[in-house]
Design an enzyme around this catalytic site. Structure first.
Site, PDB file in Angstrom:
ATOM      1  N   ASP A  71      -6.655  -3.440  -7.273  1.00  0.00           N
ATOM      2  CA  ASP A  71      -7.299  -4.063  -6.113  1.00  0.00           C
ATOM      3  C   ASP A  71      -7.522  -5.534  -6.415  1.00  0.00           C
ATOM      4  O   ASP A  71      -7.775  -5.917  -7.570  1.00  0.00           O
ATOM      5  CB  ASP A  71      -8.638  -3.383  -5.813  1.00  0.00           C
ATOM      6  CG  ASP A  71      -9.192  -3.785  -4.456  1.00  0.00           C
ATOM      7  OD1 ASP A  71      -9.959  -4.763  -4.399  1.00  0.00           O
ATOM      8  OD2 ASP A  71      -8.845  -3.142  -3.453  1.00  0.00           O
ATOM      9  N   ARG A 114      -3.606   6.320   0.815  1.00  0.00           N
ATOM     10  CA  ARG A 114      -4.232   7.549   1.329  1.00  0.00           C
ATOM     11  C   ARG A 114      -3.359   8.319   2.309  1.00  0.00           C
ATOM     12  O   ARG A 114      -3.689   9.441   2.677  1.00  0.00           O
ATOM     13  CB  ARG A 114      -5.570   7.200   1.990  1.00  0.00           C
ATOM     14  CG  ARG A 114      -6.670   6.845   0.993  1.00  0.00           C
ATOM     15  CD  ARG A 114      -7.946   6.446   1.707  1.00  0.00           C
ATOM     16  NE  ARG A 114      -7.818   5.127   2.347  1.00  0.00           N
ATOM     17  CZ  ARG A 114      -8.689   4.642   3.223  1.00  0.00           C
ATOM     18  NH1 ARG A 114      -9.725   5.377   3.611  1.00  0.00           N
ATOM     19  NH2 ARG A 114      -8.513   3.432   3.738  1.00  0.00           N
ATOM     20  N   ARG A 150      -7.384  11.293  -6.149  1.00  0.00           N
ATOM     21  CA  ARG A 150      -8.574  10.466  -6.079  1.00  0.00           C
ATOM     22  C   ARG A 150      -9.799  11.209  -5.557  1.00  0.00           C
ATOM     23  O   ARG A 150     -10.862  10.608  -5.385  1.00  0.00           O
ATOM     24  CB  ARG A 150      -8.315   9.254  -5.166  1.00  0.00           C
ATOM     25  CG  ARG A 150      -7.545   8.125  -5.836  1.00  0.00           C
ATOM     26  CD  ARG A 150      -8.056   6.768  -5.398  1.00  0.00           C
ATOM     27  NE  ARG A 150      -9.499   6.678  -5.482  1.00  0.00           N
ATOM     28  CZ  ARG A 150     -10.287   6.414  -4.448  1.00  0.00           C
ATOM     29  NH1 ARG A 150      -9.789   6.239  -3.237  1.00  0.00           N
ATOM     30  NH2 ARG A 150     -11.582   6.333  -4.612  1.00  0.00           N
ATOM     31  N   ARG A 191       0.831  -1.217   0.000  1.00  0.00           N
ATOM     32  CA  ARG A 191       0.000   0.000   0.000  1.00  0.00           C
ATOM     33  C   ARG A 191       0.860   1.260   0.000  1.00  0.00           C
ATOM     34  O   ARG A 191       0.480   2.280   0.587  1.00  0.00           O
ATOM     35  CB  ARG A 191      -0.953   0.028   1.192  1.00  0.00           C
ATOM     36  CG  ARG A 191      -2.057  -1.025   1.129  1.00  0.00           C
ATOM     37  CD  ARG A 191      -3.110  -0.753   2.202  1.00  0.00           C
ATOM     38  NE  ARG A 191      -3.984  -1.911   2.382  1.00  0.00           N
ATOM     39  CZ  ARG A 191      -4.489  -2.283   3.551  1.00  0.00           C
ATOM     40  NH1 ARG A 191      -4.200  -1.605   4.653  1.00  0.00           N
ATOM     41  NH2 ARG A 191      -5.269  -3.336   3.642  1.00  0.00           N
TER      42      ARG A 191
END
Length: 440
Positions: free
Chosen positions: A158, A113, A122, A109
């Site tokens: 994903d 975020r 995004r 990851r």
């Protein structure tokens, strides 16, 4: 000679424009960079641009093998060859068990975020719409590389695009996560799944993102492709989303073992084609995520997870050879499967990913000298002060040794983590591994 076609307005997309620039020829038509709509241009394999007149005179035609990006303002398609030469192969050498000057590092990851630029890119965009945009996936994949001297990139996507390819609807619900509005409830629901999946048609956008990203990495570091493993995908498809117990999915294993194996086999078939397609598109390594391994006991893991993990490695390698594609190192990350380390070490993967619950020395002893290990700092360690992060990294390196080892976290980065602390982790791996040197 096959060429590629582009046309339409330019959204100043960094991935597309930098790819065009890397071809060594500037766009000749005025107005292209101003967002106007010039006549379509045609792109030769060396990225040289041709006007429609020149194209007609030279009898060029767009190749059927070239795939325009779906819904992209800039219609640009790149062939999966002619990639820039790789400049930093430390990650690949470590994965293959070769000697390295320092320990390579990347983070699960790492495109996430916790980065403000990720959140900005995004903003107000649906998650799976993002996954279906090759240009956006390329940009998100590159963002952490601009901040940190990471030794590998992993394509932004994903694992749940595979159930989507089988015909299931998956949506990302804010505050809840991935959700299946109509999960599998009865054995008869398996009939709703596509029996034959055209991976190129259903997941071609991932392949496009990989090809585009390989070009835009400009050989800086290798690119990792990935997929979820069959048991993990099956559990999502039955639970309808995340779960603390996976009781619904495990009930299938006990009440419907034959149907469970049919579903797992179907998923295995798709995953194999998906991973091979990623290598064909430009992926230089592959990771298989068995994220829900820890919900199975040893017996269930041996029956419902391990056989498919083994088969995927064997079948992917066989198909790569049959299709004259380059062999790539494969990583398996079976979270919380500490009870099966010995079996995983013999499952056909070059690298075993570890979560933070396994002591490095014990992992080395149990897996033997023929596999590379990857991991396994507790992600929450990045909440510590930077100096403490350095000490934790040093101890981790002392436990694993600096060879046949790829540093990573024991799971993915969390959204509230500090980019500065991620940078401290990466820097500590490089610094301490160089100082520790090679083991005897």
């Amino acid at each position: 000679m096959a060429i590629l076609a582009i046309g339409g307005s330019c959204p100043r997309n960094s991935c597309c424009l930098s790819t065009l620039a890397s071809g060594g020829r500037a766009l000749a038509q005025e107005g292209f960079f101003r967002g106007e709509k010039p006549p379509p241009l045609y792109l030769s394999p060396d990225l040289g641009l041709l006007s429609p007149t020149a194209r007609n005179k030279r009898h060029f035609a767009p190749s059927r093998a070239c795939f325009p990006f779906r819904g992209a303002p800039l219609r640009l398609a790149l062939r999966p060859h002619g990639f820039p030469a790789l400049k930093n192969d430390t990650f690949l050498r470590a994965a293959r068990g070769e000697e390295t000057e320092y320990t390579p590092v990347w983070c699960m990851r790492q495109a996430g975020r916790y980065l403000p630029e990720f959140r900005e890119t995004r903003a107000a965009q649906d998650f799976f719409a993002t996954c279906r945009s090759p240009e956006t996936c390329c940009e998100l994949t590159l963002q952490p590389l601009r901040r940190f001297p990471l030794d590998a990139a992993i394509i932004f996507s994903d694992i749940l695009v595979v159930p989507q390819a089988l015909g299931m609807e998956v949506v990302m619900v804010p505050g809840k996560g991935p959700t299946f509005p109509e999960p599998l409830k009865e054995v008869e629901d398996l009939l709703k799944l596509r029996r034959k999946v055209d991976v190129a048609a259903e997941l071609g956008y991932v392949f496009q993102a990989i090809t585009l990203t390989r070009h835009n990495l400009e050989g800086k570091v290798p690119l990792i492709g990935f997929s979820g493993a069959p048991w993990t995908l099956m559990s999502y498809m039955i639970e309808g989303g995340g779960s603390n117990t996976l009781a619904k999915a495990k009930r299938w294993l006990y009440q419907h073992p034959e149907a469970s194996h049919r579903l797992l086999q179907q998923l295995q078939d798709v995953v194999v084609d998906y991973l091979v397609g990623q290598v064909a598109a430009g992926a230089q390594a592959l990771q298989l995520f068995e994220s829900h391994a820890g919900h199975l006991g040893p017996e269930q893991f041996q029956e419902f997870a391990l056989p498919y993990i083994r088969a995927i490695a064997a079948r992917v390698k066989s198909k790569l050879q049959a299709e004259a594609l380059p062999p790539v190192p494969m990583i398996v990350f079976a979270k919380d499967a500490h009870y099966a380390l010995e079996e995983l070490a013999q499952a056909g993967y070059e690298v075993i990913g570890l979560d933070w619950t396994i002591p490095p020395q014990a992992a080395r002893e149990r897996t033997g000298p023929r596999v590379t290990l990857q991991g396994n700092l507790d992600p929450c360690a990045l909440y510590a002060p930077k100096e403490q992060i350095g000490e934790l990294v040093k101890r981790m390196l002392e436990g694993f040794g600096t060879q046949r080892y790829i540093a990573n976290l024991g799971h993915g980065l969390y959204p509230d983590m500090s980019p500065e602390h991620v940078g401290a982790f990466v820097e500590a791996v490089h610094t301490h591994s160089r100082h520790l040197g090679k083991p005897l």
